[in-house]
Design a protein around this motif. Structure first.
Motif, PDB file in Angstrom:
ATOM      1  N   GLU A  45       0.812  -1.212   0.000  1.00  0.00           N
ATOM      2  CA  GLU A  45       0.000   0.000   0.000  1.00  0.00           C
ATOM      3  C   GLU A  45       0.852   1.271   0.000  1.00  0.00           C
ATOM      4  OE1 GLU A  45      -2.709   2.093   3.341  1.00  0.00           O
ATOM      5  OE2 GLU A  45      -3.228   0.029   2.866  1.00  0.00           O
ATOM      6  N   ASN A  46       1.938   1.273   0.737  1.00  0.00           N
ATOM      7  CA  ASN A  46       2.753   2.482   0.861  1.00  0.00           C
ATOM      8  C   ASN A  46       3.991   2.440  -0.040  1.00  0.00           C
ATOM      9  OD1 ASN A  46       3.992   0.475   2.320  1.00  0.00           O
ATOM     10  ND2 ASN A  46       4.546   1.771   4.047  1.00  0.00           N
ATOM     11  N   GLU A  47       3.870   1.774  -1.185  1.00  0.00           N
ATOM     12  CA  GLU A  47       4.984   1.686  -2.124  1.00  0.00           C
ATOM     13  C   GLU A  47       4.734   2.608  -3.309  1.00  0.00           C
ATOM     14  OE1 GLU A  47       7.470  -1.863  -4.213  1.00  0.00           O
ATOM     15  OE2 GLU A  47       5.306  -1.992  -4.386  1.00  0.00           O
ATOM     16  N   THR A  48       5.781   3.312  -3.730  1.00  0.00           N
ATOM     17  CA  THR A  48       5.743   4.111  -4.940  1.00  0.00           C
ATOM     18  C   THR A  48       6.643   3.430  -5.955  1.00  0.00           C
ATOM     19  OG1 THR A  48       5.455   6.119  -3.620  1.00  0.00           O
ATOM     20  CG2 THR A  48       6.132   6.401  -5.912  1.00  0.00           C
ATOM     21  N   MET A  49       6.122   3.199  -7.155  1.00  0.00           N
ATOM     22  CA  MET A  49       6.862   2.461  -8.166  1.00  0.00           C
ATOM     23  C   MET A  49       7.063   3.322  -9.411  1.00  0.00           C
ATOM     24  SD  MET A  49       5.822  -1.089 -10.027  1.00  0.00           S
ATOM     25  CE  MET A  49       5.871  -1.947  -8.478  1.00  0.00           C
ATOM     26  N   PHE A  50       8.278   3.265  -9.948  1.00  0.00           N
ATOM     27  CA  PHE A  50       8.600   3.975 -11.172  1.00  0.00           C
ATOM     28  C   PHE A  50       9.144   2.989 -12.188  1.00  0.00           C
ATOM     29  CE2 PHE A  50       9.251   6.879  -7.625  1.00  0.00           C
ATOM     30  CZ  PHE A  50       8.435   7.930  -7.984  1.00  0.00           C
ATOM     31  N   LEU A  51       8.654   3.085 -13.412  1.00  0.00           N
ATOM     32  CA  LEU A  51       9.172   2.292 -14.517  1.00  0.00           C
ATOM     33  C   LEU A  51      10.320   3.078 -15.132  1.00  0.00           C
ATOM     34  CD1 LEU A  51       8.827  -0.151 -16.473  1.00  0.00           C
ATOM     35  CD2 LEU A  51       7.284   1.311 -17.790  1.00  0.00           C
TER      36      LEU A  51
END
Length: 186
Positions: A45-51
């Motif tokens: 839930e508290n993860e930010t993901m960047f490609l």
């Protein structure tokens, strides 16, 4: 002639050029994207993901900075590999894990689910406030990822995974927001 017009309108020419140039994305003139991988969902839930915008190469740098919550307990930044268009959390090329309650910073790599801790250090002198800023430098030496916290050298994680498979940058833990993400590609 009609086939050439149809190929141009449908983007078939862009797709052929994309495959030939090994670009991550192809773009039509009308603005529609073609060939972009599906956007994966974060694991927590508290993860930010960047490609990552393209495949990494040696001497590329990734800079990320942001704000943590008041009295943070955990901050983790990962360079995650790709498996069939999705993040492979069983194969993390480089992980920086800061555990404030233990006063430790761990540099890790995860290979097929097996965690290998490279280095651990005390974060108290590195985190004076609630901000964070890391730089990841992909280097030929090793090959490896050199990790910096601001101007301070944290250490190096030897790459056990091919840089061709590193496709995601994730941040999770007690993070309010990511202020800056910068790629310096060669």
């Amino acid at each position: 002639m009609l086939k050439a017009c149809w190929d141009c309108i449908s983007g078939a020419i862009d797709n052929r050029n994309q495959v030939q140039n090994e670009e991550s994305y192809g773009v039509h003139l009308n603005g529609n994207t073609q060939g972009a991988p599906p956007w994966p969902q974060p694991q927590t839930e508290n993860e930010t993901m960047f490609l990552l915008p393209r495949k990494l190469q040696y001497e590329d740098n990734i800079l990320i900075s942001g704000q943590m919550t008041n009295q943070p307990q955990l901050l983790t930044v990962n360079l995650v590999t790709d498996s069939n268009g999705m993040p492979d959390y069983q194969n993390i090329a480089c992980q920086v894990e800061v555990r404030f309650n233990e006063d430790k910073t761990y540099l890790k790599t995860i290979i097929n689910g097996n965690v290998e801790t490279i280095n651990s250090d005390s974060p108290s002198e590195l985190f004076g406030d609630s901000s964070f800023d890391f730089e990841f430098k992909i280097t030929y030496r090793g090959p490896a990822v050199e990790i910096y916290k601001g101007d301070s050298y944290l250490g190096q994680v030897d790459l056990k995974h091919s840089i061709d498979y590193i496709r995601y940058l994730t941040v999770y833990g007690d993070v309010q927001k990511v202020n800056k993400l910068e790629f310096k590609f060669v």
